[in-house]
Design a protein around this motif. Structure first.
Motif, PDB file in Angstrom:
ATOM      1  N   ARG A 144      -3.695  -2.048   0.634  1.00 31.05           N
ATOM      2  CA  ARG A 144      -2.592  -1.499   1.404  1.00 31.05           C
ATOM      3  C   ARG A 144      -1.899  -0.372   0.638  1.00 31.05           C
ATOM      4  O   ARG A 144      -1.739  -0.444  -0.584  1.00 31.05           O
ATOM      5  N   SER A 145      -1.468   0.646   1.358  1.00 33.48           N
ATOM      6  CA  SER A 145      -0.844   1.799   0.713  1.00 33.48           C
ATOM      7  C   SER A 145       0.478   1.457   0.042  1.00 33.48           C
ATOM      8  O   SER A 145       0.946   2.198  -0.827  1.00 33.48           O
ATOM      9  N   ASP A 146       1.083   0.309   0.412  1.00 30.17           N
ATOM     10  CA  ASP A 146       2.340  -0.054  -0.240  1.00 30.17           C
ATOM     11  C   ASP A 146       2.125  -0.571  -1.671  1.00 30.17           C
ATOM     12  O   ASP A 146       3.086  -0.850  -2.395  1.00 30.17           O
ATOM     13  N   ARG A 147       0.850  -0.678  -2.097  1.00 40.99           N
ATOM     14  CA  ARG A 147       0.534  -1.027  -3.486  1.00 40.99           C
ATOM     15  C   ARG A 147       0.360   0.223  -4.350  1.00 40.99           C
ATOM     16  O   ARG A 147      -0.012   0.126  -5.521  1.00 40.99           O
ATOM     17  N   PHE A 148       0.643   1.388  -3.759  1.00 40.11           N
ATOM     18  CA  PHE A 148       0.404   2.677  -4.411  1.00 40.11           C
ATOM     19  C   PHE A 148       1.133   2.796  -5.753  1.00 40.11           C
ATOM     20  O   PHE A 148       0.627   3.396  -6.693  1.00 40.11           O
ATOM     21  N   ASN A 149       2.320   2.223  -5.862  1.00 43.97           N
ATOM     22  CA  ASN A 149       3.119   2.345  -7.083  1.00 43.97           C
ATOM     23  C   ASN A 149       2.999   1.134  -8.006  1.00 43.97           C
ATOM     24  O   ASN A 149       3.775   0.995  -8.956  1.00 43.97           O
ATOM     25  N   ASP A 150       2.025   0.271  -7.739  1.00 42.19           N
ATOM     26  CA  ASP A 150       1.802  -0.884  -8.609  1.00 42.19           C
ATOM     27  C   ASP A 150       1.132  -0.450  -9.905  1.00 42.19           C
ATOM     28  O   ASP A 150       0.423   0.558  -9.966  1.00 42.19           O
ATOM     29  N   TYR A 151       1.329  -1.261 -10.934  1.00 42.61           N
ATOM     30  CA  TYR A 151       0.629  -1.070 -12.201  1.00 42.61           C
ATOM     31  C   TYR A 151      -0.654  -1.904 -12.184  1.00 42.61           C
ATOM     32  O   TYR A 151      -0.745  -2.901 -11.437  1.00 42.61           O
ATOM     33  N   PRO A 152      -1.660  -1.546 -12.992  1.00 41.34           N
ATOM     34  CA  PRO A 152      -2.924  -2.292 -12.972  1.00 41.34           C
ATOM     35  C   PRO A 152      -2.770  -3.793 -13.175  1.00 41.34           C
ATOM     36  O   PRO A 152      -3.501  -4.576 -12.562  1.00 41.34           O
ATOM     37  N   HIS A 153      -1.807  -4.218 -14.011  1.00 40.78           N
ATOM     38  CA  HIS A 153      -1.682  -5.662 -14.274  1.00 40.78           C
ATOM     39  C   HIS A 153      -1.190  -6.427 -13.048  1.00 40.78           C
ATOM     40  O   HIS A 153      -1.258  -7.663 -13.015  1.00 40.78           O
ATOM     41  N   GLN A 154      -0.688  -5.706 -12.034  1.00 39.02           N
ATOM     42  CA  GLN A 154      -0.209  -6.365 -10.813  1.00 39.02           C
ATOM     43  C   GLN A 154      -1.342  -6.581  -9.800  1.00 39.02           C
ATOM     44  O   GLN A 154      -1.103  -7.159  -8.733  1.00 39.02           O
ATOM     45  N   LEU A 155      -2.540  -6.132 -10.132  1.00 34.62           N
ATOM     46  CA  LEU A 155      -3.682  -6.230  -9.223  1.00 34.62           C
ATOM     47  C   LEU A 155      -4.692  -7.240  -9.740  1.00 34.62           C
ATOM     48  O   LEU A 155      -4.847  -7.414 -10.952  1.00 34.62           O
ATOM     49  N   SER A 156      -5.402  -7.877  -8.833  1.00 37.26           N
ATOM     50  CA  SER A 156      -6.484  -8.786  -9.209  1.00 37.26           C
ATOM     51  C   SER A 156      -7.691  -7.963  -9.681  1.00 37.26           C
ATOM     52  O   SER A 156      -7.741  -6.741  -9.520  1.00 37.26           O
ATOM     53  N   GLY A 157      -8.690  -8.657 -10.242  1.00 40.93           N
ATOM     54  CA  GLY A 157      -9.887  -7.968 -10.707  1.00 40.93           C
ATOM     55  C   GLY A 157     -10.600  -7.230  -9.585  1.00 40.93           C
ATOM     56  O   GLY A 157     -11.044  -6.084  -9.747  1.00 40.93           O
ATOM     57  N   GLY A 158     -10.699  -7.887  -8.419  1.00 44.23           N
ATOM     58  CA  GLY A 158     -11.355  -7.242  -7.282  1.00 44.23           C
ATOM     59  C   GLY A 158     -10.600  -6.020  -6.792  1.00 44.23           C
ATOM     60  O   GLY A 158     -11.194  -5.010  -6.410  1.00 44.23           O
ATOM     61  N   MET A 159      -9.264  -6.102  -6.815  1.00 45.30           N
ATOM     62  CA  MET A 159      -8.459  -4.962  -6.386  1.00 45.30           C
ATOM     63  C   MET A 159      -8.579  -3.802  -7.370  1.00 45.30           C
ATOM     64  O   MET A 159      -8.654  -2.631  -6.974  1.00 45.30           O
TER      65      MET A 159
END
Length: 328
Positions: A144-159
């Motif tokens: 989702r585009s609302d994850r645009f400002n997330d840092y890598p540690h906020q994402l799962s491995g697949g993401m």
């Protein structure tokens, strides 16, 4: 005739240290047509990633150095490129999905900023348009585009892997190199990522080199396959041809060590004994002879020639055609 996008000719890459010289790639040659997908298969240490880094002109120096051969991309030998030409080529012409999504992203930067930086490095685009393009591509790969400002540690491995795929496609490259893009993912996410890559490649007529250990992934994804062993391509051809009739004993051994779902007999798997030789101290003659059940005296002393099946175009490096009566 299909248009040749990439041609690698007699590529040799060494990693030199004070203690030894590692021959990571030894005289490797292959070509890739426009719109074609090729699988590069082999054990860990076979030289697959070194080939990818050579094509990207990212072999770490020191200790790595291309000591011989040529790499033609769209007819130009990119080994002779200046660093400025290489920077332009990466992203626009050739892009790469690196093996580990955990280390491929900068942990101190938001993923959106990293993606925008790629777009603005290669195109004259305003920041606003670059952000819109990046958000659209994130949506395409299922984030989702609302994850645009997330840092890598906020994402799962697949993401993270999907972000890496999106970044590799931002500048619509003509050639995508995917270095084991699904190794760190669970089976369900693997299938989704591979399906995504197939769709994106089909839509853009992009070419791809898929580096993997998984022969099943190659069967589902690729048009041609090259089997690597100890820095050399020992067999290559159309996927259907090689899978139906593997001609090199190493390729044969790979297939014999995989369980078959269509075989009801209680047949034990036959693993390939031993391990890949130390690239700093390769054996003489055929590099596979120390593990080969069909080894003869000539295999221990002379480098095997490359044989070509004129009917199918399948090539294999062996002193014998083992499955046409060459060895008793």
């Amino acid at each position: 005739m299909a248009e040749k996008l990439l041609e690698v000719k007699n590529l040799c890459v060494n990693y030199a240290t004070e203690e030894s010289t590692v021959k990571a790639v030894s005289g490797t040659s292959f070509s890739l047509d426009k719109g074609e997908t090729m699988g590069l298969v082999g054990e860990t240490g076979a030289g697959k990633t070194t080939i990818a880094l050579s094509i990207m002109q990212l072999v770490p120096y020191p200790p790595g150095i291309i000591v011989g051969g040529e790499i033609y991309f769209k007819g130009k030998n990119i080994i002779e490129n200046t660093e400025k030409e290489n920077q332009k080529m990466r992203g626009d012409g050739i892009s790469m999905i690196f093996q580990d999504p955990m280390t491929a992203l900068n942990p101190t930067m938001q993923i959106g900023k990293q993606m925008v930086e790629v777009v603005r490095q290669h195109t004259k685009t305003s920041r606003k348009l670059a952000e819109e393009k990046c958000k659209a591509l994130l949506e395409t790969v299922g984030i989702r585009s609302d994850r645009f400002n997330d840092y890598p540690h906020q994402l799962s491995g697949g993401m993270k892997q999907r972000v890496i795929i999106a970044m590799s496609l931002l500048c619509s490259p003509e050639l995508l190199i995917a270095d084991e893009p699904t190794t760190a993912l669970d089976v369900t996410i693997q299938a989704q990522v591979l399906e995504l890559m197939r769709n994106l490649i089909g839509q853009s007529n992009m070419s791809m080199i898929l580096i993997t250990h998984d022969l099943g992934v190659v069967a589902e994804t690729c048009d041609t396959v090259c089997i690597m062993y100890a820095g050399e391509i020992v067999e290559s051809g159309k996927v259907r041809t090689v899978y139906k009739n593997p001609r090199h004993p190493y390729t044969r051994g790979l297939f014999e060590s995989i369980p078959r779902l269509d075989d009801d007999d209680d047949v034990r798997l036959t693993p390939i004994e031993g391990s890949i030789p130390n690239p700093a101290s390769l054996p003489s003659g055929c590099k596979f002879h120390t593990r080969c059940h069909y080894c003869k005296d000539i295999c221990k002393s002379e480098d095997p020639p490359e044989q070509v099946d004129a009917e199918t175009g399948q090539t294999f490096k062996c002193h014998f055609d083992l499955f046409a009566g060459g060895v008793e």
